[in-house]
Write a protein that holds these residues in place. Structure first.
Motif, PDB file in Angstrom:
ATOM      1  N   ASP A 126     -36.928   8.155 -21.357  1.00 19.21           N
ATOM      2  CA  ASP A 126     -35.926   7.252 -20.790  1.00 19.21           C
ATOM      3  C   ASP A 126     -34.492   7.670 -21.089  1.00 19.21           C
ATOM      4  O   ASP A 126     -33.606   7.549 -20.228  1.00 19.21           O
ATOM      5  CB  ASP A 126     -36.157   5.821 -21.282  1.00 19.21           C
ATOM      6  CG  ASP A 126     -37.357   5.165 -20.625  1.00 19.21           C
ATOM      7  OD1 ASP A 126     -37.936   5.773 -19.694  1.00 19.21           O
ATOM      8  OD2 ASP A 126     -37.734   4.054 -21.029  1.00 19.21           O
ATOM      9  N   LYS A 127     -34.219   8.145 -22.286  1.00 20.00           N
ATOM     10  CA  LYS A 127     -32.853   8.508 -22.690  1.00 20.00           C
ATOM     11  C   LYS A 127     -32.668  10.022 -22.822  1.00 20.00           C
ATOM     12  O   LYS A 127     -31.700  10.487 -23.422  1.00 20.00           O
ATOM     13  CB  LYS A 127     -32.506   7.842 -24.022  1.00 20.00           C
ATOM     14  CG  LYS A 127     -32.652   6.321 -24.026  1.00 20.00           C
ATOM     15  CD  LYS A 127     -31.700   5.662 -23.038  1.00 20.00           C
ATOM     16  CE  LYS A 127     -31.830   4.142 -23.083  1.00 20.00           C
ATOM     17  NZ  LYS A 127     -30.955   3.473 -22.100  1.00 20.00           N
TER      18      LYS A 127
ATOM     19  N   VAL B 250     -32.776  11.582 -30.520  1.00 21.54           N
ATOM     20  CA  VAL B 250     -32.516  10.569 -29.497  1.00 21.54           C
ATOM     21  C   VAL B 250     -33.490   9.404 -29.660  1.00 21.54           C
ATOM     22  O   VAL B 250     -34.710   9.612 -29.719  1.00 21.54           O
ATOM     23  CB  VAL B 250     -32.653  11.164 -28.075  1.00 21.54           C
ATOM     24  CG1 VAL B 250     -32.397  10.090 -27.018  1.00 21.54           C
ATOM     25  CG2 VAL B 250     -31.700  12.341 -27.884  1.00 21.54           C
TER      26      VAL B 250
ATOM     27  N   SER C 118     -35.456   6.887 -27.992  1.00 28.39           N
ATOM     28  CA  SER C 118     -35.870   6.812 -26.589  1.00 28.39           C
ATOM     29  C   SER C 118     -37.341   6.439 -26.482  1.00 28.39           C
ATOM     30  O   SER C 118     -38.169   6.895 -27.279  1.00 28.39           O
ATOM     31  CB  SER C 118     -35.636   8.164 -25.893  1.00 28.39           C
ATOM     32  OG  SER C 118     -36.053   8.134 -24.549  1.00 28.39           O
TER      33      SER C 118
ATOM     34  N   THR D  98     -37.209  13.086 -29.923  1.00 24.97           N
ATOM     35  CA  THR D  98     -37.099  11.652 -29.692  1.00 24.97           C
ATOM     36  C   THR D  98     -38.115  10.869 -30.508  1.00 24.97           C
ATOM     37  O   THR D  98     -39.146  11.387 -30.928  1.00 24.97           O
ATOM     38  CB  THR D  98     -37.324  11.300 -28.210  1.00 24.97           C
ATOM     39  OG1 THR D  98     -38.740  11.245 -27.935  1.00 24.97           O
ATOM     40  CG2 THR D  98     -36.668  12.306 -27.282  1.00 24.97           C
TER      41      THR D  98
ATOM     42  N   ASN E  28     -31.853  13.726 -21.414  1.00 27.54           N
ATOM     43  CA  ASN E  28     -31.221  14.510 -20.347  1.00 27.54           C
ATOM     44  C   ASN E  28     -32.061  15.767 -20.151  1.00 27.54           C
ATOM     45  O   ASN E  28     -32.114  16.626 -21.031  1.00 27.54           O
ATOM     46  CB  ASN E  28     -29.795  14.882 -20.733  1.00 27.54           C
ATOM     47  CG  ASN E  28     -29.091  15.673 -19.641  1.00 27.54           C
ATOM     48  OD1 ASN E  28     -29.688  16.045 -18.635  1.00 27.54           O
ATOM     49  ND2 ASN E  28     -27.813  15.954 -19.846  1.00 27.54           N
TER      50      ASN E  28
ATOM     51  N   SER F 292     -39.088   8.301 -15.452  1.00 33.32           N
ATOM     52  CA  SER F 292     -38.146   9.172 -16.157  1.00 33.32           C
ATOM     53  C   SER F 292     -38.721  10.557 -16.433  1.00 33.32           C
ATOM     54  O   SER F 292     -37.993  11.470 -16.841  1.00 33.32           O
ATOM     55  CB  SER F 292     -37.716   8.527 -17.471  1.00 33.32           C
ATOM     56  OG  SER F 292     -38.851   8.241 -18.283  1.00 33.32           O
TER      57      SER F 292
END
Length: 236
Positions: free
Chosen positions: A78-79, A72, A74, A46, A81, A106
């Motif tokens: 936060d984003k 990602v 992010s 990220t 998985n 998160s």
């Protein structure tokens, strides 16, 4: 060869699983190295800005590992998985920034037996304090020489809340017998001396004396033959 720095190599050595999240990946040299060397099977990398992610994609394509690394955009986790993640690495940021990323809602999943590898560029004492006060233990720590001497911290959540002494916050689990530790600690001592001098000049004598006591404790830890007892310090 992937242009990976000594501090990132040190981070790689502390990773245990094969599904890794690299927060703040920048050029993605670490993910590319982990995939190409076989140390990881899958990586989420990220960054908070698109520019670094574009550079990261260039690196991944250059070393033909783009199929195994998911980029990602992010802010922290936060984003992300978290399903299946075994390890999280956060390298090249200030200790306060790393603390804030780990403290965000998160990031709650990191309490589920996630191996944390953290490489603060500054304010490592702030990060160590937060880890102890929030139920994480440092399982391993080592100094590494790059442009400067930095520390790399391996930690995991146990739920056991502790309050570190000031010396524990500054020294963590560094090994006294490691020559690089002495260089790292010399930098700490210089900063603390400067801070104590500034406090004295500002008329804050009590605060300055507290720092002088801390400096004395660090001196004794570095030179145990001077009479310090190593009981209950957690250092080797």
């Amino acid at each position: 060869m992937i242009p990976i720095s000594p501090r990132l190599l040190c981070c790689a050595a502390m990773l245990k699983g094969d599904v890794i999240c690299d927060i703040g990946t920048d050029h993605a040299y670490l993910p590319a190295y982990l995939i190409q060397s076989g140390k990881a099977k899958q990586i989420i990398a990220t960054d908070v800005k698109q520019g670094p992610l574009n550079s990261a994609m260039g690196t991944l394509k250059r070393f033909q590992v783009e199929q195994d690394v998911k980029l990602v955009l992010s802010d922290g986790f936060d984003k992300v998985n978290p399903k299946g993640l075994t390890d999280v690495v956060i390298a090249g940021m200030g200790g306060e920034t790393i603390r804030d990323i780990l403290a965000a809602p998160s990031a709650a999943f990191i309490k589920n037996n996630i191996n944390l590898v953290l490489q603060p560029m500054t304010k490592a004492e702030v990060l160590r304090s937060w880890l102890a006060e929030n139920g994480f233990i440092i399982t391993r720590e080592t100094a590494v020489k790059d442009a400067h001497v930095y520390t790399v911290i391996q930690a995991v959540y146990t739920g056991e809340v502790q309050t570190n002494s000031p010396m524990q916050n500054y020294l963590g689990k560094l090994r006294r017998t490691d020559p690089l530790t002495k260089i790292y600690v010399a930098g700490i001592q210089e900063r603390l001396h400067h801070k104590a001098t500034g406090l004295m000049e500002a008329g804050s004598e009590a605060e300055a004396n507290e720092i002088r006591v801390l400096l004395h404790e660090i001196d004794l830890w570095l030179n145990p033959n001077g009479g310090v007892s190593n009981d209950n310090t957690g250092h080797l």
